[in-house]
Design a protein around this motif. Structure first.
Motif, PDB file in Angstrom:
ATOM      1  N   GLU A 279       0.088  -7.136   0.863  1.00 11.59           N
ATOM      2  CA  GLU A 279      -1.117  -6.231   0.523  1.00 11.59           C
ATOM      3  C   GLU A 279      -1.259  -5.484   1.779  1.00 11.59           C
ATOM      4  O   GLU A 279      -2.275  -4.455   1.657  1.00 11.59           O
ATOM      5  CB  GLU A 279      -2.274  -6.913   0.158  1.00 11.59           C
ATOM      6  N   ARG A 280      -0.915  -5.706   2.837  1.00 10.69           N
ATOM      7  CA  ARG A 280      -1.078  -4.993   4.231  1.00 10.69           C
ATOM      8  C   ARG A 280       0.267  -4.017   4.655  1.00 10.69           C
ATOM      9  O   ARG A 280       0.195  -3.435   5.363  1.00 10.69           O
ATOM     10  CB  ARG A 280      -1.618  -5.723   5.430  1.00 10.69           C
TER      11      ARG A 280
ATOM     12  N   ALA B 260       1.646   7.257  -3.782  1.00  5.58           N
ATOM     13  CA  ALA B 260       0.473   6.109  -4.522  1.00  5.58           C
ATOM     14  C   ALA B 260       0.659   6.211  -6.004  1.00  5.58           C
ATOM     15  O   ALA B 260       0.490   5.411  -6.671  1.00  5.58           O
ATOM     16  CB  ALA B 260      -0.808   6.619  -4.135  1.00  5.58           C
ATOM     17  N   ASN B 261       1.028   7.306  -6.610  1.00  7.22           N
ATOM     18  CA  ASN B 261       1.391   7.563  -7.934  1.00  7.22           C
ATOM     19  C   ASN B 261       2.892   7.348  -8.164  1.00  7.22           C
ATOM     20  O   ASN B 261       3.725   8.273  -8.149  1.00  7.22           O
ATOM     21  CB  ASN B 261       0.867   8.922  -8.427  1.00  7.22           C
TER      22      ASN B 261
ATOM     23  N   ASN C 127       9.090   9.265   4.748  1.00 11.05           N
ATOM     24  CA  ASN C 127       9.531   9.357   6.069  1.00 11.05           C
ATOM     25  C   ASN C 127       9.689  11.074   6.328  1.00 11.05           C
ATOM     26  O   ASN C 127      10.605  11.521   5.703  1.00 11.05           O
ATOM     27  CB  ASN C 127      11.006   8.797   6.260  1.00 11.05           C
TER      28      ASN C 127
ATOM     29  N   GLY D  49       2.315  -1.253   4.344  1.00 14.25           N
ATOM     30  CA  GLY D  49       2.030   0.207   3.986  1.00 14.25           C
ATOM     31  C   GLY D  49       3.437   0.820   3.882  1.00 14.25           C
ATOM     32  O   GLY D  49       4.582   0.723   4.685  1.00 14.25           O
TER      33      GLY D  49
ATOM     34  N   VAL E 248       0.822  -1.029  -0.024  1.00 14.47           N
ATOM     35  CA  VAL E 248      -0.142   0.001   0.181  1.00 14.47           C
ATOM     36  C   VAL E 248       1.052   1.176  -0.052  1.00 14.47           C
ATOM     37  O   VAL E 248       1.234   1.549   1.065  1.00 14.47           O
ATOM     38  CB  VAL E 248      -1.064  -0.116   1.339  1.00 14.47           C
ATOM     39  N   MET E 249       1.125   1.782  -1.076  1.00 13.12           N
ATOM     40  CA  MET E 249       1.652   3.084  -1.239  1.00 13.12           C
ATOM     41  C   MET E 249       0.919   4.352  -0.947  1.00 13.12           C
ATOM     42  O   MET E 249      -0.200   4.616  -1.318  1.00 13.12           O
ATOM     43  CB  MET E 249       2.315   3.321  -2.813  1.00 13.12           C
ATOM     44  N   GLU E 250       1.437   5.131   0.246  1.00 11.39           N
ATOM     45  CA  GLU E 250       0.587   5.905   0.924  1.00 11.39           C
ATOM     46  C   GLU E 250       1.062   7.271   0.698  1.00 11.39           C
ATOM     47  O   GLU E 250       2.110   7.650   0.112  1.00 11.39           O
ATOM     48  CB  GLU E 250       0.679   5.829   2.349  1.00 11.39           C
ATOM     49  N   GLY E 251      -0.212   8.294   0.535  1.00 13.87           N
ATOM     50  CA  GLY E 251       0.013   9.817   0.146  1.00 13.87           C
ATOM     51  C   GLY E 251       0.680  10.016  -1.056  1.00 13.87           C
ATOM     52  O   GLY E 251       0.197   9.114  -2.142  1.00 13.87           O
TER      53      GLY E 251
ATOM     54  N   ARG F 220       5.193   4.806   3.226  1.00 16.08           N
ATOM     55  CA  ARG F 220       5.129   6.101   3.273  1.00 16.08           C
ATOM     56  C   ARG F 220       6.236   7.009   3.264  1.00 16.08           C
ATOM     57  O   ARG F 220       7.468   6.170   3.897  1.00 16.08           O
ATOM     58  CB  ARG F 220       4.105   6.490   4.272  1.00 16.08           C
TER      59      ARG F 220
END
Length: 169
Positions: free
Chosen positions: A148-149, A10-11, A155, A151, A4-7, A153
């Motif tokens: 899949e869990r 994600a792109n 730093n 994450g 899960v690529m956050e913030g 993000r």
């Protein structure tokens, strides 16, 4: 499935992998001989000739890898002298070298699961209890975290340090 690529991560097209810790680790230990020298150190090999012989590499290759790993801080060199012979050096794992053990164990168990034609040749066990040992991703509650869990993000400390470094130039 993917992490899960956050913030802003994600792109994937909007950010680069500059400064990637995986790339830096592979630059240091990404050769077969480097990982096998670490394996041998975990098994108890400390002397140059033992590394070269057990890994199956030339003295020149062993010298180059041991120098690189020592300069990077994974090993320290300690002098020893056998009676009547010149001083030589043993290689001892540092904390940095010992801390790489879970990554090497993860490669080992993956190789056992997917590359061995039959049962694994060696078992990893707790020497006190005899219970099997595995490398796994677990959260603070002890639950296994599947891909899949997982994450990922940015730093904020890294971003701040990068910003500070670029503004001081």
């Amino acid at each position: 499935m993917a992490a899960v690529m956050e913030g802003p991560l994600a792109n994937l097209d909007k950010w680069s992998t500059e400064g990637c810790s995986i790339a830096r680790a592979m630059d240091l230990i990404g050769t077969r001989s480097a990982v096998l020298i670490l394996r041998e150190a975990y098994y108890g090999t400390t002397r140059f000739d033992g590394f070269a012989r057990r890994v199956g590499i030339t003295d020149a290759a062993a010298a180059a890898q041991l120098r690189k790993l020592t300069e990077a801080g994974l090993f320290t060199k300690q002098p020893y002298q056998e009676e009547g012979k010149r001083t030589r050096y043993e290689y001892a794992l540092t904390k940095m070298g010992r801390d790489l053990l879970p990554a090497v164990v993860a490669l080992w168990q993956w190789g056992d699961a997917y590359l061995q034609p039959g049962p694994a040749p060696l078992l990893r066990v707790d020497a006190d209890s005899g219970e099997p040992v595995r490398a796994e991703l677990r959260n603070a509650e002890g639950e296994e975290v599947p891909l899949e869990r997982l994450g990922v993000r940015a730093n904020p400390d890294y971003l701040r340090a990068r910003k500070d470094a670029s503004s001081s130039r």
